[in-house]
Structures are given as C-alpha cells and as structure tokens.
Design an enzyme around this catalytic site. Structure first.
Site, PDB file in Angstrom:
ATOM      1  N   ASP A   5      52.101  19.052 111.139  1.00  0.00           N
ATOM      2  CA  ASP A   5      52.072  18.144 110.000  1.00  0.00           C
ATOM      3  C   ASP A   5      50.898  17.175 110.107  1.00  0.00           C
ATOM      4  OD1 ASP A   5      54.363  19.345 109.137  1.00  0.00           O
ATOM      5  OD2 ASP A   5      55.726  17.780 109.852  1.00  0.00           O
ATOM      6  N   GLU A  18      55.415  23.794 113.720  1.00  0.00           N
ATOM      7  CA  GLU A  18      56.524  22.980 114.211  1.00  0.00           C
ATOM      8  C   GLU A  18      57.744  23.130 113.304  1.00  0.00           C
ATOM      9  OE1 GLU A  18      56.253  18.707 113.478  1.00  0.00           O
ATOM     10  OE2 GLU A  18      54.174  18.988 112.870  1.00  0.00           O
ATOM     11  N   ASP A  68      53.527  12.197 114.010  1.00  0.00           N
ATOM     12  CA  ASP A  68      54.316  13.132 114.821  1.00  0.00           C
ATOM     13  C   ASP A  68      53.597  14.463 114.979  1.00  0.00           C
ATOM     14  OD1 ASP A  68      56.376  11.447 115.405  1.00  0.00           O
ATOM     15  OD2 ASP A  68      57.649  12.064 113.733  1.00  0.00           O
ATOM     16  N   ASP A 122      50.614  14.072 110.035  1.00  0.00           N
ATOM     17  CA  ASP A 122      51.093  12.710 110.258  1.00  0.00           C
ATOM     18  C   ASP A 122      51.066  12.418 111.751  1.00  0.00           C
ATOM     19  OD1 ASP A 122      53.225  14.155 111.275  1.00  0.00           O
ATOM     20  OD2 ASP A 122      54.624  13.616 109.680  1.00  0.00           O
TER      21      ASP A 122
END
Length: 659
Positions: free
Chosen positions: A521, A448, A525, A523
């Site tokens: 990532d 991303e 998101d 996390d």
C-alpha cells in the site's frame, strides 16, 4: 535505500521476422568512426546509461586529475555540480598539452578529447602509475555530453576550446594569461543518452572522500551549487583513517589498525601495496574496499584474492603455532576470520589489466602473489609482536565459526523437513502462479494481505505474472536468529516461491522469476512492510539484489475523476498539482484516497501498477554496500536509542507522513 533505485520503463518494439527483410550483403556492414561508436553503444564504455553510467563520467574526469597528483604535480582538485546540470572539475596539475600533435596535426588537447585510446599513460613516461590506462576516459565523457568545455593553463597562457556531442564546436584559442597551471573541464551529459541525467550529491561526495583518504595530503573541494553544499576533504594518515571511517562509531577489536606497506620490483615492474586492517567489536558484517592506482575495484580481483589467501593462511598458521586452538578445533575459514573485518587494500602498478573499461576487477596475476607474500610477512610479524591481540582476533573468529555451524545445522534441519527444498515441499498454497515456465518473462508480485491478493490476481496477466499474498508483517530478519527466521511461515512461502534458496545455498539456476516485485500500500504501513521485505532480501538473498531482479512497484495514492477525465497521483503534492493543471476550471473535484490496494478494482490496479506499458517500477540496487549495511542496522537493528537519535535528526526532511 534512497538514491539506490532506477526507474524501469517499458517501450514497445516492432516485431522482427525470422525470415525475409532486407538482403545481407557488403552494403549492410556499418563502420562507426571515432566517437560515433561510443554514442551508438555507450554501455560498452561506461557500463550502462542509468545512474551508474552517468556518474562514471564524473569518475573518469576526477581520475585524470588524481593521476596528476600521483605524478607529483597536483595538490588540489575542485569539483562543482552546477545548477544547469553540468559538472566542473578543476586541478592544479601541469595542464593538458596544447601544442600541435605531430601525427594528428591537431592540438594535443583536441586529440585527447576526440580520439579513443589517446593519452599520456601508455608508455609510463608521463605517468608511472595511473588509473586511466585505457585512454578512452575523457574522450568518452566528451562523446556522451551535449557540450564539453576545457580550459588549460600552462606556459603562462590560458587556452580554451569547446565540443558538442564529441565534435569540435570552438577551436583552441588563447583567452588570457595565467600565472598558474592546471586544467578545467566542464561537461553536460546528453539527455538523449542518459535515462535520468541528474547527479547525486551524496554519491559524488562519498567517492571524493574515499579518493582523499587514499591520497594523503591531496585536498579535494566539493561544491553542489544546487543546494549550497560545500565540503573539503583532506587526510594525513591515509588508510588508517580510511578503516576508521569504515568502522564508524563501532568500538574496534584492536586499539590501532594493522598497517602493511610494501614496495618492490617484480619481473621489471614496480609494485606497491598499502593495506590497513581492523575489526569491529560490535558488528559482524565484512567491509572491504580495494583499489588499483586509486581506482575502486568494486568486483575485487587478484589483489583481493592475494589478501584473503595470505590473511587466512597466516592467522591459521600463527594460531596453530601459538596454541590458540584447542585440540580438535577445525581450521578457521576465511569467512570466520573476516567477520567484522574492516580493511582497505590499495595497490599500485604500472600496467594493470582490468576486466572491462569500468575497471571493476583486476586481472593482473602478478599482483595476487605479491600481495599474498606481503600479507604473510607483515601480518606474521605483527602477530608475533602482539600475541595478546592475536589471540583476541582468533577467539572472535572461533565464536563466528560456532555461530556459522549452528546456522548450518538449522538450515539442514529445515531442509530435512522439506521447507527449503522446492522439489520436496512444492510451491506455497497461496501462490497464484503464472502459466509461463520461462523465468526471463515471469514476474512475482509480493502483496500484503488476502484483500490485495484478490484484486491483483484478477488484474494480472496470468501468463507472466504470479501473485503471492503475505499475511501480516514479515519477520524482521535483522534482529531474529536464523532458527526463528527459517521457522517463519511467510518467509518459508517466499523462499519456496522464488526457488533459489538463501544465503550460501542461493542457486541462480533455480530462480523462477526474473522480476520479484514488492507491491504494498502507498501509506506508512505499506512502507514499513516494504522495508521489512527489503531487509529480508538484502540480508538473505543479496545475489537477487545484485543481479537486478528486485523491484518496488509504485501504486497511486489518489484517484481524481471528473466526467471522462481520470488521473492518478502518487503523492499529495502530485494530487495538488493535477488539481491546479489538468482539472483547472473543471468544477469541483473530490479526490478519492486509496487506503489500500484492496480498494482498487482490478482494472484500476492493472492500469496503474501492473500493466508493463504504463506502470512504474523501481529497481533496487546497492551502490554503497557499507552505507546500506549501516542503514539497515540502524533502522531495523536492536539499538532503539540510535534509531531515535537518527529520527530526531532527520524528521524535518519527512513529507507525506500519514498520521
């Protein structure tokens, strides 16, 4: 997709020279005796040593108990997952024979558990129909278990014996009296054979529920001692209940399922089929389950082929004869008619021919014509008796045909513009390709953003690892129309890079990378982006998933460093554990949280996430297509109310939430 991934680890292997080495003579030939062959090559008998193969052991034991029910002797089965890692299956059937076998000169129960191709299912004398026809099931379970214990109650006596890794550890002996009959079998999978020998309670419960649905009147109790879960499954209407289960809360297109029951003798074989069919009035996916002698045939086979041919032909002939088609309308395809279909096809026969020991596909040609004939006659009668409902079914299929044609035209238009044709359009400009042209060793990392793309490009092995950065969040293909999907720039880049095309145009021969790795990532998101990509692959490239080519990388969330001591943690819980163990008495440690892949330098990214020797990849697989379809439809679909209800019901299970 929880529970549908398996860890992939990379281990080194010593190089082998094409020339030289030990001489090849008669002494080089190895002969594996008895169950030794099973332990040496377990994949030949249970398919794999991952989660699928592990649970196949459970199915083999349960299938034997179900065979006792089919023979008219067992009415209740109990399965318990033990806290010590074992499984216990109990039935109230006749009990495995314990008398001495005339040829082997051992108790029959010992022969059954230690000899391949030994059982009472080869001559149709003890069992008219049976799933465990190869006679290797329970002996394979014994071979692949650290310990196996069996208790048999029959003729007023309870007997017991035990085995370790397929070899007798305790001779058969009488351990008490019993007024009941039946068999208890316990086994503990061998940790040296299975990658991760942990049983999935939900997976087992789903299978037991299906088994009870296929056997009206049979009670199956499930106990998971690890978390206290207890459930009982018993159904009275059989397949009609089953198709309602497949439909969930969807409003059906017709008020009651169509039921087909047929039994007859063909060329000296007693054949029977039971079929239940309905349609969802809301969803477009097809959900079909097929079984032979109560054994799930995940890859279909002759009975499914006969059903589809009879089903498509009968509806088209009836529609033509009853003027349900307008002049010039093309005949409906099977895909059109099966849109939204919920069907269960269960057949029974004395000597089914399966492809492979795992019984995934039926090869008995006689069942194809038998099922087709049964569907032609019974479905034709139902349509004549229910013409209004028949027209409703045909009309739904005509709507599906128009949508299919619109999607085809959109693909053709896109292809003419050169967006899906790798040859004419070239590879995406953002793709940092690898130098190797051998797809078997090539990997595509989907990352991303440009920041993560920059780090991963510097970290990668340029010979085998390619990097494709994506801008923003990928389009949610669960909601979007095909025209919009194909016009999306990020999806165009994905399709071009992978090279296979999508949907019906998927071509394995054009697959450029045998590992497609989602790297986002660690996390919330990143998790959302991963889910969007999983939705894309599941909906538009399902064959990539089925082929085992899709993976999810596991980057760390935390870096802990004190002097020369460096550790990485995937979660907050793992960070806290490292602080209590590896960094105990090391003084104050300030953990560094990676907010994104872009914050990791190339060496850190290579060491933790991209180095085949140290990384952790999760292979994405779909063990239960129905459950996966429902999950994607719920989480990524149009109904915000259903999604909210699900979140409220499951929020208490969430941890490591980044808010």
């Amino acid at each position: 997709m929880r529970g549908n991934v398996s860890r992939l680890t990379t281990k080194g292997a010593a190089p082998v020279s094409a020339k030289g080495g030990a001489s090849y003579d008669a002494s080089s030939i190895s002969v594996l005796e008895g169950l030794e062959a099973v332990r040496k090559r377990p994949g030949m008998y249970i398919g794999s040593t991952d989660s699928g193969g592990l649970h196949h052991l459970v199915w083999e034991v349960v299938d034997n108990a179900v065979d006792e029910h089919l023979a008219g002797h067992a009415q209740r089965i109990r399965l318990a997952v033990r806290t010590d890692g074992g499984v216990e299956v109990t039935d109230d059937g006749r009990g495995i024979p314990v008398a001495k076998h005339a040829k082997e000169r051992k108790p029959a129960v010992e022969v059954v558990l230690t000899k391949l191709h030994a059982g009472g299912k080869f001559d149709q004398q003890s069992y008219a129909v049976s799933g465990g026809l190869h006679g290797v099931g329970v002996s394979v379970v014994n071979a692949l278990s650290e310990r196996t214990e069996v208790e048999v109650s029959r003729d007023g006596v309870r007997h017991a014996m035990a085995f370790e890794r397929g070899k007798r550890a305790r001779a058969l002996e009488q351990v008490g009296k019993s007024k009941k009959t039946g068999t208890v079998l316990r086994f503990w999978p061998d940790t040296t054979i299975f990658d991760d020998p942990v049983f999935e309670g939900e997976r087992i419960a789903t299978r037991l529920r299906e088994t009870a649905l296929l056997n009206p009147g049979l009670r199956i109790d499930f106990v998971d001692e690890r978390d206290g879960r207890e459930e009982s499954f018993r159904f009275t209407r059989g397949l009609a209940d089953f198709v309602r289960e497949l439909s969930g809360d969807d409003e059906p297109l017709i008020p009651r399922p169509i039921e087909i029951h047929r039994a007859e003798e063909v060329n000296g074989q007693s054949l029977a089929c039971d079929i239940a069919v309905t349609w969802s009035g809301q969803r477009n996916d097809e959900r079909m389950r097929s079984y032979v002698n109560v054994i799930r045939t995940a890859d279909g086979g002759a009975h499914e082929e006969g059903f589809r041919k009879g089903f498509t032909g009968t509806l088209n002939r009836w529609g033509q004869a009853n003027k349900a088609f307008k002049k010039g309308d093309p005949a409906l395809t099977g895909d059109d008619l099966r849109e939204g279909l919920r069907a269960v096809v269960s057949v029974k026969m004395p000597d089914p021919q399966f492809e492979g020991q795992t019984k995934g596909k039926l090869g008995s040609a006689v069942m194809r014509s038998f099922v087709e004939r049964a569907v032609n006659e019974a479905l034709g009668e139902w349509l004549d008796q229910n013409p209004t409902l028949g027209r409703r079914i045909v009309k739904r299929a005509q709507v599906a045909a128009k949508a299919r044609e619109a999607a085809r035209q959109a693909r053709d238009l896109t292809r003419r513009k050169g967006l899906l044709d790798q040859t004419s359009s070239g590879l995406p400009g953002k793709l940092a390709d690898c130098s190797s042209r051998n797809p078997a060793e090539c990997e595509l990392y989907i990352v991303e953003g440009d920041s993560a793309g920059g780090s991963s490009k510097l970290a990668r092995d340029r010979h085998t690892q390619a990097i494709l950065p994506l801008r923003g969040k990928v389009l949610n293909v669960e909601r979007a129309q095909m025209q919009k999907v194909l016009a999306n720039a990020e999806i165009q880049n994905l399709v071009r890079a992978i090279g296979t095309g999508i949907g019906d145009d998927f071509d394995y021969a054009k697959l450029r990378y045998h590992k497609v790795v989602i790297l986002s990532d660690a996390d919330v998101d990143g998790g959302h982006i991963t889910t969007l990509l999983l939705t894309f692959f599941y909906r538009l490239m399902p064959k990539l998933v089925d082929g085992g080519h899709l993976f999810v990388a596991q980057p760390p969330l935390w870096l802990l460093r004190k002097g020369d001591l460096v550790r990485y943690a995937m979660t907050d819980r793992e960070r806290d554990k490292l602080l209590r163990t590896d960094f105990k008495n090391k003084g104050k440690v300030e953990p560094q949280r990676f907010k994104g892949l872009g914050e990791m330098n190339p060496q850190q990214l290579w060491d933790t996430t991209m180095d085949p020797a140290t990384r952790t990849l999760l292979r994405v697989s779909v063990d239960d297509a129905q459950h996966a379809d429902e999950t994607f439809g719920l989480l990524m679909g149009e109904s915000a109310a259903d999604r909210r209800t699900w979140i409220e019901a499951n929020a208490r299970y969430a941890d490591n939430v980044d808010v």
